[in-house]
Design a protein around this motif. Structure first.
Motif, PDB file in Angstrom:
ATOM      1  N   ASN A  12       5.979  13.719  -5.884  1.00 38.09           N
ATOM      2  CA  ASN A  12       6.363  14.196  -4.289  1.00 38.09           C
ATOM      3  C   ASN A  12       7.217  15.524  -4.583  1.00 38.09           C
ATOM      4  N   GLN A  17       0.807  20.040  -3.157  1.00 41.67           N
ATOM      5  CA  GLN A  17       0.274  18.638  -3.116  1.00 41.67           C
ATOM      6  C   GLN A  17      -1.053  18.875  -3.509  1.00 41.67           C
ATOM      7  N   ASP A  19      -5.313  17.750  -3.381  1.00 37.78           N
ATOM      8  CA  ASP A  19      -5.860  17.172  -2.216  1.00 37.78           C
ATOM      9  C   ASP A  19      -5.961  15.512  -2.505  1.00 37.78           C
ATOM     10  N   PHE A  20      -6.292  15.107  -3.637  1.00 35.38           N
ATOM     11  CA  PHE A  20      -6.204  13.683  -3.857  1.00 35.38           C
ATOM     12  C   PHE A  20      -5.597  13.167  -5.441  1.00 35.38           C
ATOM     13  N   VAL A  21      -5.402  12.098  -5.521  1.00 39.45           N
ATOM     14  CA  VAL A  21      -4.909  11.710  -7.045  1.00 39.45           C
ATOM     15  C   VAL A  21      -5.682  10.464  -7.244  1.00 39.45           C
ATOM     16  N   LYS A  52       3.500  11.174  -1.379  1.00 41.04           N
ATOM     17  CA  LYS A  52       2.950  12.012  -0.220  1.00 41.04           C
ATOM     18  C   LYS A  52       1.484  12.263  -0.037  1.00 41.04           C
ATOM     19  N   VAL A  53       0.946  12.456  -1.102  1.00 44.09           N
ATOM     20  CA  VAL A  53      -0.629  12.567  -1.142  1.00 44.09           C
ATOM     21  C   VAL A  53      -1.289  11.123  -0.549  1.00 44.09           C
ATOM     22  N   LYS A  54      -1.834  11.158   0.301  1.00 42.81           N
ATOM     23  CA  LYS A  54      -2.142   9.889   1.059  1.00 42.81           C
ATOM     24  C   LYS A  54      -3.891   9.671   0.610  1.00 42.81           C
ATOM     25  N   ASP A  55      -4.692  10.591  -0.068  1.00 40.73           N
ATOM     26  CA  ASP A  55      -5.815  10.219  -0.562  1.00 40.73           C
ATOM     27  C   ASP A  55      -5.773   9.806  -1.922  1.00 40.73           C
TER      28      ASP A  55
END
Length: 185
Positions: A12, A17, A19-21, A52-55
């Motif tokens: 975070n 950030q 795009d996705f994790v 913080k990454v929501k995808d």
């Protein structure tokens, strides 16, 4: 839980950030107690929701799914195999841990073949697995019993890369023109 919380806090604090994790499995540690397994997964899910990454994409590891064929994992994180698109890249998540024999299984191999038929042979494809699809070290369960069948399905495609977890160390391997990569975990 403490290590996961520290990892989420560090992620975070990144200036940019992603795009996705993708979590490549073994989100929790094995327990024979189904109640405890679900508790651990729910706790991990709640910690990860702080990103913080929501995808966020999840792969099951054998610690998450090996004892109950992925049932508790699916309750907390969703399907064990799926596809998604991102910026022109076709991602395929393959479940090679829910079957306790270290196999993908005929039904999922059929699904994989059907998914690949929808994709042009020149498409960029990233395959995500927990265990390696090749025989890295079968004595330590660093393999997928029917992984060669999955690789055979992928070989006609020109732009395939496989990422896997499980071994907790960096490894690079080629199967024909297909690179397989793992990173330290």
């Amino acid at each position: 839980a403490g290590t996961l919380k520290k990892t989420i806090a560090a992620a975070n604090n990144l200036k940019m950030q992603p795009d996705f994790v993708v979590f490549t499995g073994d989100i929790t540690h094995t327990t024979d107690d189904p109640k405890e397994r679900r508790k651990r997964m729910a706790e991990a899910r709640d910690i990860i929701n702080g990103l913080k990454v929501k995808d966020v994409k999840f792969l099951a590891g054998e610690h998450d799914a090996g004892l109950d064929n992925g049932e508790a994992f699916q309750e907390n994180f969703g399907k064990t195999h799926y596809t998604f698109e991102h910026k022109g890249v076709h991602f395929i998540a393959v479940d090679n841990v829910s079957d306790p024999t270290s196999s993908i299984g005929d039904a999922q191999l059929q699904w994989l073949g059907d998914e690949l038929k929808k994709i042009d042979k020149d498409s960029r494809i990233v395959v995500l697995t927990h265990r390696p699809l090749f025989d890295l070290y079968p004595n330590w369960d660093w393999w997928t019993r029917d992984g060669a069948k999955a690789v055979d399905l992928l070989l006609p495609y020109k732009n395939v890369t496989v990422f896997y977890g499980h071994i907790h160390q960096e490894n690079h391997h080629m199967t024909g023109h297909i690179p397989h990569h793992s990173a330290k975990g």
